[in-house]
Scaffold this active site. Structure first.
Site, PDB file in Angstrom:
ATOM      1  N   LYS A  18      24.255   6.015  18.031  1.00 41.55           N
ATOM      2  CA  LYS A  18      24.302   4.549  18.008  1.00 41.55           C
ATOM      3  C   LYS A  18      23.262   3.943  18.972  1.00 41.55           C
ATOM      4  O   LYS A  18      22.738   4.650  19.828  1.00 41.55           O
ATOM      5  CB  LYS A  18      25.715   4.067  18.348  1.00 41.55           C
ATOM      6  CG  LYS A  18      26.798   4.574  17.375  1.00 41.55           C
ATOM      7  CD  LYS A  18      26.748   3.873  16.015  1.00 41.55           C
ATOM      8  CE  LYS A  18      27.496   4.585  14.922  1.00 41.55           C
ATOM      9  NZ  LYS A  18      28.947   4.559  14.997  1.00 41.55           N
TER      10      LYS A  18
HETATM   11  C1  LIG Z   1      30.319   4.757  14.531  1.00 46.08           C
HETATM   12  C2  LIG Z   1      31.159   3.775  13.822  1.00 46.08           C
HETATM   13  C3  LIG Z   1      32.536   3.656  14.060  1.00 46.08           C
HETATM   14  C4  LIG Z   1      33.306   4.609  14.922  1.00 46.08           C
HETATM   15  O1  LIG Z   1      32.808   4.817  16.173  1.00 46.08           O
HETATM   16  P1  LIG Z   1      33.164   6.173  16.974  1.00 46.08           P
HETATM   17  O2  LIG Z   1      32.629   5.907  18.325  1.00 46.08           O
HETATM   18  O3  LIG Z   1      32.463   7.289  16.270  1.00 46.08           O
HETATM   19  O4  LIG Z   1      34.644   6.333  16.959  1.00 46.08           O
HETATM   20  C5  LIG Z   1      33.219   2.634  13.422  1.00 46.08           C
HETATM   21  N1  LIG Z   1      32.608   1.791  12.568  1.00 46.08           N
HETATM   22  C6  LIG Z   1      31.286   1.904  12.284  1.00 46.08           C
HETATM   23  C7  LIG Z   1      30.662   0.933  11.337  1.00 46.08           C
HETATM   24  C8  LIG Z   1      30.535   2.901  12.892  1.00 46.08           C
HETATM   25  O5  LIG Z   1      29.239   3.022  12.589  1.00 46.08           O
END
Ligand SMILES: *Cc1c(COP(=O)(O)O)cnc(C)c1O
Length: 394
Positions: free
Chosen positions: A193
Site C-alpha cells: 500500500k
Molecule cells: C488492503 C485492503 C484492505 C485490507 O487491508 P489489510 O491491511 O490487508 O487488512 C481492505 N480494503 C481494500 C480496498 C484494500 O486494498
C-alpha cells in the site's frame, strides 16, 4: 512479422520480474525503527499517539486511530456504527473481500452494488436503489486510488458513509483530502500500500466519540491502556464491551511516521508514471485505462487497464500469462466479492447480480506501479503491453 512472445520461447522484455507494487524503505525508516527497538516501549508507547497525530494532520481529519491492519480498521468502523444482526450495509462489489467481511464480522449483511463501467467506482444510482429500511450505512471504496463521487453518494443517502480508502492515501476530492471524505475512513499499511508498515491500519474521523470507541475496541474493550496505568501507578482497568487485540506496535508506528513524510512525493511519482502510461496507451485500440474524473487527485495505488474484447482475440488470462512471461508482474483487482464461494453460500449472491463489475472483471489488469519504479521500468511495461497486445490483436 510480430516479435515472438516470451511465453512462446521469445526473449522477455526484461530479465527479472517487475512486481505490481512494492514498498519503499529508506535509511530514515530503518533509523526510526532501530530507535524504538532500543527504547522502553515496543508497543502501546508514545509512537502510537505521535503517528495518530501526524496522520490526522496529514489528512486534515480531527481524529486518527491506529490499528493492526486495514481489515481491523474496517471492523472497528463497523463497530463504531453499531452494525449488528439484521442490519444491511451497502458495499460495492469491486473491492477486496475485507470491505464486506467487516460487515459480516458484526453479524450484518453486506448488500452488494454494481459499479460505474468507466471508473469501477460505486455507482450512486445503484446505491440509491439498494437502500431500504434495514440499511444502516454505506461503504464506498476509492478503487485504485481514485476517490469516488462523494457528493453524488451524499446526495442519494443521508446514511453514514464508511470510505474504504486503503488505495487512496495521498489523493483528494475537490478541496478535501482523502481521509476526510467519509464519516469514517479506513486505511491499510500492508507492504504493497502507499504507506507501508508491514501490516497496519488507521481510521480517520471527525467524530470524537467514534474515535474513543474505536480506541477501546482495539484494546479488548478496555478503558485506558497499559502505559496510562503505569503513568498513574495504578493496576485498575475495566472491560466495558467486547473488543479485540487490534493494536499497532510502536515499532510499526515509528515506521509509519517516517513513511508518512514521503507520501506526498511518492504519490506525485506514481502520478508521473501513470501519465506516461496514459500517453503510451492513448493510441492503442486493444485496451483503455480506466477513466479519471476531473475533480480528483488520483493516488494511483493501482494502474488498471481494460482490454477491448472487440479487438483482442484471446481472453484476459492469456494476456496476463503472456505479460508475466515478459517479466511484467501484472495482477487482477478484483474478483467481484459477491462471486466468492463464501458469499454465494452464506448470502445467496450469484453471477448476474452486478453485471457491470462481472464484465469488467473479465477484462481488467493491474500494471506495475510504485514510487521506486524507474523510468526504464515503466518503459518495459509499455513495451511489453504493446508487444503482447500487438501479437493478440484481431
Ligand atoms: C488492503 C485492503 C484492505 C485490507 O487491508 P489489510 O491491511 O490487508 O487488512 C481492505 N480494503 C481494500 C480496498 C484494500 O486494498
Amino acid at each position: 512479422m510480430p516479435v515472438p512472445l516470451a511465453i512462446h520461447g521469445g526473449i522477455p522484455v526484461r530479465g527479472t520480474l517487475l512486481p505490481y507494487s512494492r514498498q519503499s524503505i529508506d535509511d530514515a525508516d530503518v533509523r526510526a525503527v532501530t530507535e524504538v527497538l532500543k527504547s522502553d516501549w515496543l508497543t502501546t508507547g508514545p509512537k502510537v499517539n505521535d503517528f495518530e497525530r501526524a496522520f490526522a494532520i496529514f489528512t486534515g481529519a480531527q481524529e486518527a486511530v491506529a490499528v493492526s491492519n486495514g481489515t481491523a480498521a474496517l471492523h472497528a468502523a463497523m463497530h463504531a456504527l453499531d452494525i449488528a444482526e439484521g442490519d444491511d450495509v451497502i458495499v460495492p462489489t469491486m473491492t477486496f473481500a475485507a470491505t464486506a467481511n467487516a460487515v459480516v464480522f458484526r453479524g450484518g449483511t453486506p448488500v452488494f452494488v454494481d459499479v460505474d463501467p468507466e471508473t469501477l467506482l460505486a455507482d450512486p444510482a445503484k446505491i440509491k436503489a439498494a437502500v431500504t429500511r434495514k440499511t444502516k450505512a454505506v461503504a464506498v471504496v476509492d478503487y485504485a486510488g481514485q476517490p469516488c463521487d462523494y457528493d453524488a453518494v451524499r446526495a442519494v443517502t443521508g446514511l453514514p458513509v464508511v470510505a474504504d480508502a486503503c488505495h487512496a492515501l495521498g489523493g483528494s476530492y475537490g478541496k478535501k483530502n482523502v481521509g476526510t471524505l467519509g464519516d469514517l475512513n479506513t486505511f491499510s499499511f500492508h507492504a504493497v500500500k502507499p504507506l507501508a508498515t508491514g501490516e497496519g491500519g488507521m481510521i480517520t474521523t471527525n467524530d470524537a466519540d467514534c474515535a474513543a470507541r474505536m480506541r477501546r475496541f482495539r484494546n479488548h474493550g478496555i478503558t485506558g491502556d497499559h502505559r496510562e496505568r503505569q503513568e498513574k501507578g495504578s493496576w485498575f482497568y475495566e472491560m466495558q464491551e467486547l473488543g479485540y487485540n487490534y493494536r499497532l506496535t510502536d515499532i510499526q508506528c515509528a515506521l509509519g511516521i517516517s513513511q508518512l513524510a514521503k507520501v506526498a512525493a511518492r504519490t506525485a511519482r506514481r502520478q508521473e508514471i501513470a501519465k506516461k502510461y496514459d500517453t503510451a496507451f492513448a493510441k492503442m485500440d486493444t485496451l483503455a485505462p480506466l477513466t479519471t474524473r476531473p475533480d480528483v487527485s488520483h493516488a494511483y495505488h493501482l494502474y488498471v487497464i481494460r482490454l477491448n474484447p472487440d479487438t483482442v482475440k484471446v481472453a484476459r488470462d492469456e494476456i496476463f500469462h503472456a505479460l508475466r512471461a515478459e517479466n511484467i508482474g501484472v495482477n487482477v483487482h478484483y474478483i467481484p466479492v459477491h462471486l466468492h464461494p463464501f458469499y454465494r453460500k452464506q448470502f445467496g449472491t450469484k453471477a448476474g447480480d452486478c453485471p457491470v463489475a462481472e464484465k469488467a472483471y473479465e477484462e481488467i489488469l493491474s500494471l506495475p506501479l510504485f514510487a521506486s519504479m524507474t523510468d526504464a521500468d515503466a518503459e518495459n511495461v509499455i513495451e511489453a503491453v504493446r508487444k503482447v497486445c500487438a501479437f493478440y490483436r484481431k
